[in-house]
Design an enzyme around this catalytic site. Structure first.
Site, PDB file in Angstrom:
ATOM      1  N   CYS A 161       0.846  -1.190   0.000  1.00 44.39           N
ATOM      2  CA  CYS A 161       0.000   0.000   0.000  1.00 44.39           C
ATOM      3  C   CYS A 161       0.884   1.243   0.000  1.00 44.39           C
ATOM      4  O   CYS A 161       1.902   1.287   0.682  1.00 44.39           O
ATOM      5  CB  CYS A 161      -0.889  -0.018   1.235  1.00 44.39           C
ATOM      6  SG  CYS A 161      -1.713   1.537   1.536  1.00 44.39           S
ATOM      7  N   CYS A 168      -9.829  16.782  14.981  1.00 48.13           N
ATOM      8  CA  CYS A 168      -9.743  15.985  13.752  1.00 48.13           C
ATOM      9  C   CYS A 168     -11.047  16.106  12.973  1.00 48.13           C
ATOM     10  O   CYS A 168     -11.267  15.368  12.022  1.00 48.13           O
ATOM     11  CB  CYS A 168      -9.390  14.538  14.059  1.00 48.13           C
ATOM     12  SG  CYS A 168     -10.407  13.823  15.340  1.00 48.13           S
ATOM     13  N   TYR A 173      -8.130  14.793  27.053  1.00 43.60           N
ATOM     14  CA  TYR A 173      -8.114  13.761  26.010  1.00 43.60           C
ATOM     15  C   TYR A 173      -6.639  13.518  25.646  1.00 43.60           C
ATOM     16  O   TYR A 173      -6.242  13.629  24.486  1.00 43.60           O
ATOM     17  CB  TYR A 173      -8.909  14.196  24.776  1.00 43.60           C
ATOM     18  CG  TYR A 173     -10.295  14.722  25.079  1.00 43.60           C
ATOM     19  CD1 TYR A 173     -11.389  13.846  25.131  1.00 43.60           C
ATOM     20  CD2 TYR A 173     -10.537  16.077  25.325  1.00 43.60           C
ATOM     21  CE1 TYR A 173     -12.671  14.322  25.403  1.00 43.60           C
ATOM     22  CE2 TYR A 173     -11.801  16.555  25.601  1.00 43.60           C
ATOM     23  CZ  TYR A 173     -12.871  15.675  25.634  1.00 43.60           C
ATOM     24  OH  TYR A 173     -14.124  16.160  25.901  1.00 43.60           O
TER      25      TYR A 173
HETATM   26  N1  SAH Z   1      -3.967  13.991  22.633  1.00 45.19           N
HETATM   27  C1  SAH Z   1      -3.651  12.645  22.295  1.00 45.19           C
HETATM   28  C2  SAH Z   1      -4.871  11.778  21.997  1.00 45.19           C
HETATM   29  C3  SAH Z   1      -5.913  12.374  21.081  1.00 45.19           C
HETATM   30  S1  SAH Z   1      -7.114  11.235  20.479  1.00 45.19           S
HETATM   31  C4  SAH Z   1      -2.646  12.598  21.162  1.00 45.19           C
HETATM   32  O1  SAH Z   1      -2.374  13.598  20.518  1.00 45.19           O
HETATM   33  O2  SAH Z   1      -2.094  11.526  20.905  1.00 45.19           O
HETATM   34  C5  SAH Z   1      -8.431  11.425  21.566  1.00 45.19           C
HETATM   35  C6  SAH Z   1      -8.265  10.720  22.889  1.00 45.19           C
HETATM   36  O3  SAH Z   1      -9.437  10.956  23.673  1.00 45.19           O
HETATM   37  C7  SAH Z   1      -8.111   9.189  22.813  1.00 45.19           C
HETATM   38  O4  SAH Z   1      -6.969   8.804  23.528  1.00 45.19           O
HETATM   39  C8  SAH Z   1      -9.381   8.660  23.520  1.00 45.19           C
HETATM   40  O5  SAH Z   1      -9.155   7.476  24.257  1.00 45.19           O
HETATM   41  C9  SAH Z   1      -9.729   9.810  24.438  1.00 45.19           C
HETATM   42  N2  SAH Z   1     -11.135   9.943  24.847  1.00 45.19           N
HETATM   43  C10 SAH Z   1     -12.247   9.642  24.128  1.00 45.19           C
HETATM   44  N3  SAH Z   1     -13.354   9.978  24.831  1.00 45.19           N
HETATM   45  C11 SAH Z   1     -12.927  10.518  26.003  1.00 45.19           C
HETATM   46  C12 SAH Z   1     -13.595  11.051  27.144  1.00 45.19           C
HETATM   47  N4  SAH Z   1     -14.935  11.112  27.200  1.00 45.19           N
HETATM   48  N5  SAH Z   1     -12.845  11.513  28.170  1.00 45.19           N
HETATM   49  C13 SAH Z   1     -11.490  11.453  28.114  1.00 45.19           C
HETATM   50  N6  SAH Z   1     -10.804  10.953  27.071  1.00 45.19           N
HETATM   51  C14 SAH Z   1     -11.503  10.485  26.023  1.00 45.19           C
END
Ligand code: SAH
Length: 409
Positions: A116, A365, A269
């Site tokens: 890919c 995103c 998050y």
């Molecule tokens: N900031 C990180 C992850 C972003 S992705 C980075 O840049 O790598 C979004 C993240 O939110 C994921 O890890 C997911 O597990 C988390 N998430 C999803 N719903 C959530 C909630 N209700 N409370 C806290 N975290 C959450």
């Protein structure tokens, strides 16, 4: 070199790349020669050249945010191929024998994909070897209709800077026929593999991963370096799939936070703690909140591993956590928020308003939910200047990642 100067250094490299990316004529770059393009559902933007593709993403973000703020030019990739550090292949037994690849768009029919253009090439080569070995070891491939068979999916994560490779074999039962010989044959072909995990998923479900994990080789996770810091990433923890663009994105987010070394910051998050730990080098205290238990464990270990003593990570729902902080009269100077596609919720946003940070750096995103959440904050005492889009998923996704900052009035 200190982490701070390494970060600055990588910022400099990015600035140069940024200019290069924008100025270079990218019209010749396209993916239309891909032999799988018609059947594989993986790429949404297959017919366009990369320049047109970026322009389309730019327009999409502008359209979603037009009534809210100015949109800066999108940061594209200099080399928009083989950027995915995480590769997933589904296995099937067909008349042609064992194949591995992706589900045909909108179906559960498997299309064989061997090379890919957006996936890591080493990961693709390992998947091909697993397919060959599955044939010679006569491993039974799982059949989704009958529930019979063993090997379902293979998931590979490669640390682009560390070179570490994690192979996750998603299987229907923990009993691994000819395990020892299979592993030694695979490791002989691919000595670059640093860990292998069995993930047991015996349910009839479209979810790839099951609950149970058994580490059968190595340490059960990979490490990688981002913006000069080292991170451990477990199989179920979120980690951005395009590390080149992630460094650009994080650097912009941290620049917009205007940290002076004293601030109390919240990384909401937070996943494995990447943004909080990197930004924390220029802040006083970091509080991270994340739902996924494995990711929180990674974040805590990542803090220790980088010698960070000013960061605490908590497991839970970000909205509930912020409500709790607001109730207790806690304060924060800067909030970084990076929610999943659905965006944030009212519990979170209303509590952020109560916590009253000077700046909210929103990494999104999905420009649609970003627009919705930003409007909520604008009505409650925040203002916004501009938004910066980044192309995290060349060819495969119509979305763009966007980072923006809101200031307290
Ligand atoms: N900031 C990180 C992850 C972003 S992705 C980075 O840049 O790598 C979004 C993240 O939110 C994921 O890890 C997911 O597990 C988390 N998430 C999803 N719903 C959530 C909630 N209700 N409370 C806290 N975290 C959450």
């Amino acid at each position: 070199m200190s982490i701070e100067s390494r970060l600055k250094d990588s910022n400099r490299v990015m600035e140069t790349k940024h200019k290069f990316t924008r100025n270079k004529n990218m019209a010749h770059k396209n993916i239309s020669g891909c032999p799988y393009v018609k059947k594989c559902g993986g790429c949404d933007m297959k017919d366009e050249d990369y320049k047109a593709h970026l322009e389309q993403k730019q327009r999409m973000v502008e359209q979603k945010l037009k009534s809210i703020c100015k949109v800066m030019p999108i940061t594209g990739m200099e080399h928009p191929y083989h950027y995915r550090n995480k590769v997933h292949a589904v296995f099937a037994h067909t008349k042609q024998g064992i194949i591995s690849g992706v589900y045909e768009e909108g179906t559960h029919r498997v299309v064989s994909v061997e090379h890919c253009r957006i996936e890591d090439e080493k990961a693709d080569a390992i998947i091909q070897s697993i397919k060959e070995l599955a044939k010679s070891f006569k491993l039974k491939i799982y059949n989704e209709d009958t529930g019979y068979g063993w090997l379902r999916h293979v998931l590979i994560r490669r640390g682009f800077s560390s070179g570490e490779v994690l192979v996750v074999l998603v299987v229907a039962s923990p009993v691994f026929p000819s395990k020892k010989n299979f592993l030694s044959a695979l490791l002989k072909k691919h000595p670059e593999i640093t860990s292998i995990v069995l993930n047991v998923n015996n349910r009839k479900t479209s979810m790839v991963l099951g609950e149970r994990e058994i580490v059968i080789y190595g340490k059960g996770y990979i490490r990688d370096t981002l913006c000069g810091m080292q991170f451990r990433i477990s199989p179920k923890s979120f980690y951005q799939v395009n590390p080149v663009q992630t460094e650009h994105l994080y650097s912009k987010a941290i620049e917009l936070a205007e940290l002076t070394g004293k601030e109390r910051i919240i990384d909401a998050y937070c996943g494995i703690g990447t943004i909080g730990l990197i930004a924390g080098q220029q802040a006083g205290e970091v509080i991270g909140i994340e739902l996924n238990e494995d990711a929180v464990r990674d974040a805590k270990i990542n803090a220790k591993g980088n010698g960070v003593t000013n960061a605490g990570f908590y497991q839970g729902d970000a909205g509930q956590f912020m409500v709790q902080m607001a109730k207790q009269g806690e304060k924060a100077d800067v909030v970084f928020m990076d929610p999943p596609r659905a965006g944030s919720d009212e519990a979170f946003l209303s509590s952020v308003v109560t916590l009253a940070p000077k700046r909210i750096v929103y990494i999104s995103c999905n420009p649609e939910t970003l627009g919705r959440d930003v409007k909520y904050l604008i009505k409650r005492g925040y203002r916004i200047k501009e938004a910066y889009p980044f192309d995290m998923f060349p060819w495969s996704d119509k979305h763009a990642e966007v980072v923006t900052v809101l200031y307290k009035n």
